[in-house]
Motif scaffolding. Structure first.
Motif, PDB file in Angstrom:
ATOM      1  N   PRO A  77     -46.666  -2.662   8.179  1.00 48.65           N
ATOM      2  CA  PRO A  77     -46.520  -3.438   6.947  1.00 48.65           C
ATOM      3  C   PRO A  77     -45.472  -4.547   7.042  1.00 48.65           C
ATOM      4  N   VAL A  78     -44.658  -4.529   8.101  1.00 49.69           N
ATOM      5  CA  VAL A  78     -43.632  -5.558   8.290  1.00 49.69           C
ATOM      6  C   VAL A  78     -44.021  -6.388   9.518  1.00 49.69           C
ATOM      7  N   PRO A  79     -43.967  -7.725   9.431  1.00 51.60           N
ATOM      8  CA  PRO A  79     -44.307  -8.553  10.597  1.00 51.60           C
ATOM      9  C   PRO A  79     -43.506  -8.125  11.834  1.00 51.60           C
ATOM     10  N   LEU A  80     -44.175  -8.122  12.981  1.00 49.35           N
ATOM     11  CA  LEU A  80     -43.565  -7.605  14.202  1.00 49.35           C
ATOM     12  C   LEU A  80     -42.255  -8.326  14.550  1.00 49.35           C
ATOM     13  N   ASP A  81     -42.229  -9.631  14.404  1.00 50.12           N
ATOM     14  CA  ASP A  81     -41.009 -10.384  14.728  1.00 50.12           C
ATOM     15  C   ASP A  81     -39.848  -9.944  13.845  1.00 50.12           C
ATOM     16  N   GLU A  82     -40.148  -9.747  12.566  1.00 51.85           N
ATOM     17  CA  GLU A  82     -39.092  -9.313  11.634  1.00 51.85           C
ATOM     18  C   GLU A  82     -38.615  -7.914  11.994  1.00 51.85           C
ATOM     19  N   LEU A  83     -39.562  -7.038  12.288  1.00 49.91           N
ATOM     20  CA  LEU A  83     -39.207  -5.660  12.635  1.00 49.91           C
ATOM     21  C   LEU A  83     -38.343  -5.619  13.892  1.00 49.91           C
ATOM     22  N   ARG A  84     -38.752  -6.341  14.905  1.00 47.56           N
ATOM     23  CA  ARG A  84     -38.035  -6.320  16.181  1.00 47.56           C
ATOM     24  C   ARG A  84     -36.698  -7.056  16.138  1.00 47.56           C
ATOM     25  N   SER A  85     -36.471  -7.830  15.097  1.00 48.69           N
ATOM     26  CA  SER A  85     -35.177  -8.513  14.974  1.00 48.69           C
ATOM     27  C   SER A  85     -34.095  -7.561  14.469  1.00 48.69           C
ATOM     28  N   VAL A  86     -34.514  -6.374  14.024  1.00 47.58           N
ATOM     29  CA  VAL A  86     -33.565  -5.369  13.522  1.00 47.58           C
ATOM     30  C   VAL A  86     -33.391  -4.297  14.597  1.00 47.58           C
ATOM     31  N   PRO A  87     -32.157  -3.953  14.969  1.00 48.21           N
ATOM     32  CA  PRO A  87     -31.959  -2.903  15.978  1.00 48.21           C
ATOM     33  C   PRO A  87     -32.666  -1.614  15.575  1.00 48.21           C
ATOM     34  N   ILE A  88     -33.230  -0.913  16.574  1.00 47.38           N
ATOM     35  CA  ILE A  88     -34.008   0.291  16.292  1.00 47.38           C
ATOM     36  C   ILE A  88     -33.220   1.281  15.435  1.00 47.38           C
ATOM     37  N   ALA A  89     -31.941   1.437  15.733  1.00 48.85           N
ATOM     38  CA  ALA A  89     -31.125   2.408  14.999  1.00 48.85           C
ATOM     39  C   ALA A  89     -30.975   2.042  13.525  1.00 48.85           C
ATOM     40  N   ASP A  90     -31.128   0.771  13.208  1.00 45.29           N
ATOM     41  CA  ASP A  90     -30.939   0.313  11.823  1.00 45.29           C
ATOM     42  C   ASP A  90     -32.247   0.291  11.026  1.00 45.29           C
ATOM     43  N   ARG A  91     -33.385   0.472  11.719  1.00 43.02           N
ATOM     44  CA  ARG A  91     -34.676   0.313  11.033  1.00 43.02           C
ATOM     45  C   ARG A  91     -34.931   1.335   9.930  1.00 43.02           C
ATOM     46  N   PRO A  92     -34.593   2.619  10.114  1.00 43.26           N
ATOM     47  CA  PRO A  92     -34.867   3.574   9.030  1.00 43.26           C
ATOM     48  C   PRO A  92     -34.186   3.195   7.721  1.00 43.26           C
ATOM     49  N   GLN A  93     -32.978   2.664   7.810  1.00 40.72           N
ATOM     50  CA  GLN A  93     -32.258   2.281   6.586  1.00 40.72           C
ATOM     51  C   GLN A  93     -32.803   0.970   6.024  1.00 40.72           C
ATOM     52  N   ARG A  94     -33.115   0.055   6.910  1.00 39.63           N
ATOM     53  CA  ARG A  94     -33.614  -1.260   6.469  1.00 39.63           C
ATOM     54  C   ARG A  94     -35.053  -1.192   5.965  1.00 39.63           C
ATOM     55  N   PHE A  95     -35.866  -0.359   6.616  1.00 37.57           N
ATOM     56  CA  PHE A  95     -37.283  -0.230   6.246  1.00 37.57           C
ATOM     57  C   PHE A  95     -37.617   1.244   6.035  1.00 37.57           C
ATOM     58  N   PRO A  96     -37.200   1.827   4.927  1.00 41.81           N
ATOM     59  CA  PRO A  96     -37.426   3.268   4.712  1.00 41.81           C
ATOM     60  C   PRO A  96     -38.910   3.632   4.763  1.00 41.81           C
ATOM     61  N   GLY A  97     -39.234   4.661   5.503  1.00 45.92           N
ATOM     62  CA  GLY A  97     -40.606   5.153   5.556  1.00 45.92           C
ATOM     63  C   GLY A  97     -41.539   4.347   6.428  1.00 45.92           C
ATOM     64  N   LEU A  98     -41.009   3.355   7.100  1.00 46.88           N
ATOM     65  CA  LEU A  98     -41.867   2.466   7.886  1.00 46.88           C
ATOM     66  C   LEU A  98     -42.515   3.183   9.071  1.00 46.88           C
ATOM     67  N   GLN A  99     -43.784   2.904   9.278  1.00 48.31           N
ATOM     68  CA  GLN A  99     -44.462   3.363  10.488  1.00 48.31           C
ATOM     69  C   GLN A  99     -45.521   2.339  10.869  1.00 48.31           C
TER      70      GLN A  99
END
Ligand code: SF4
Ligand code: SF4
Length: 101
Positions: free
Chosen positions: A29-51
């Motif tokens: 649901p989030v564009p790949l470039d936007e997702l990959r611009s966020v460190p993996i460790a920070d993704r759960p907080q930035r994008f809750p529930g994302l898969q």
């Protein structure tokens, strides 16, 4: 058949499977470039529930994504463990909504 990404992806979502897919049928649901611009460790907080999700109409059942997943979140449709049976419908719903948007 198709392969299916289960809820086990949530909280990791490192996109390793996306890089492995030869037909680019894994999206989220989030564009790949936007997702990959966020460190993996920070993704759960930035994008809750994302898969990520696999497009069942485009998947060629090549198996390449499965071995790349660090949390074993990906299964062939016909081998989904019982606790993940609902993920097949969630996956289909994601693409149904995306196509009607
Ligand atoms: S099985 Fe192959 S085609 Fe299907 S999502 Fe995985 S890498 Fe892509
Ligand atoms: S490799 Fe696994 S954890 Fe990473 S995005 Fe794909 S399904 Fe999710």
């Amino acid at each position: 058949m198709t392969y299916v990404i289960t809820k086990a992806c949530v909280a990791t979502c490192d996109t390793a499977c996306v890089s492995a897919c030869p037909v680019d049928c894994i999206v989220g649901p989030v564009p790949l470039d936007e997702l990959r611009s966020v460190p993996i460790a920070d993704r759960p907080q930035r994008f809750p529930g994302l898969q990520m999700f696999i497009d069942p109409d485009a998947c060629i059942d090549c198996n390449s994504c499965m071995d790349e997943c660090p949390v074993a979140a990906i299964y062939p449709e016909d081998s989904l463990p019982t606790e993940y049976k609902g993920d097949l419908a969630r996956n289909a719903e994601f693409f149904r909504r995306a196509r009607s948007a």
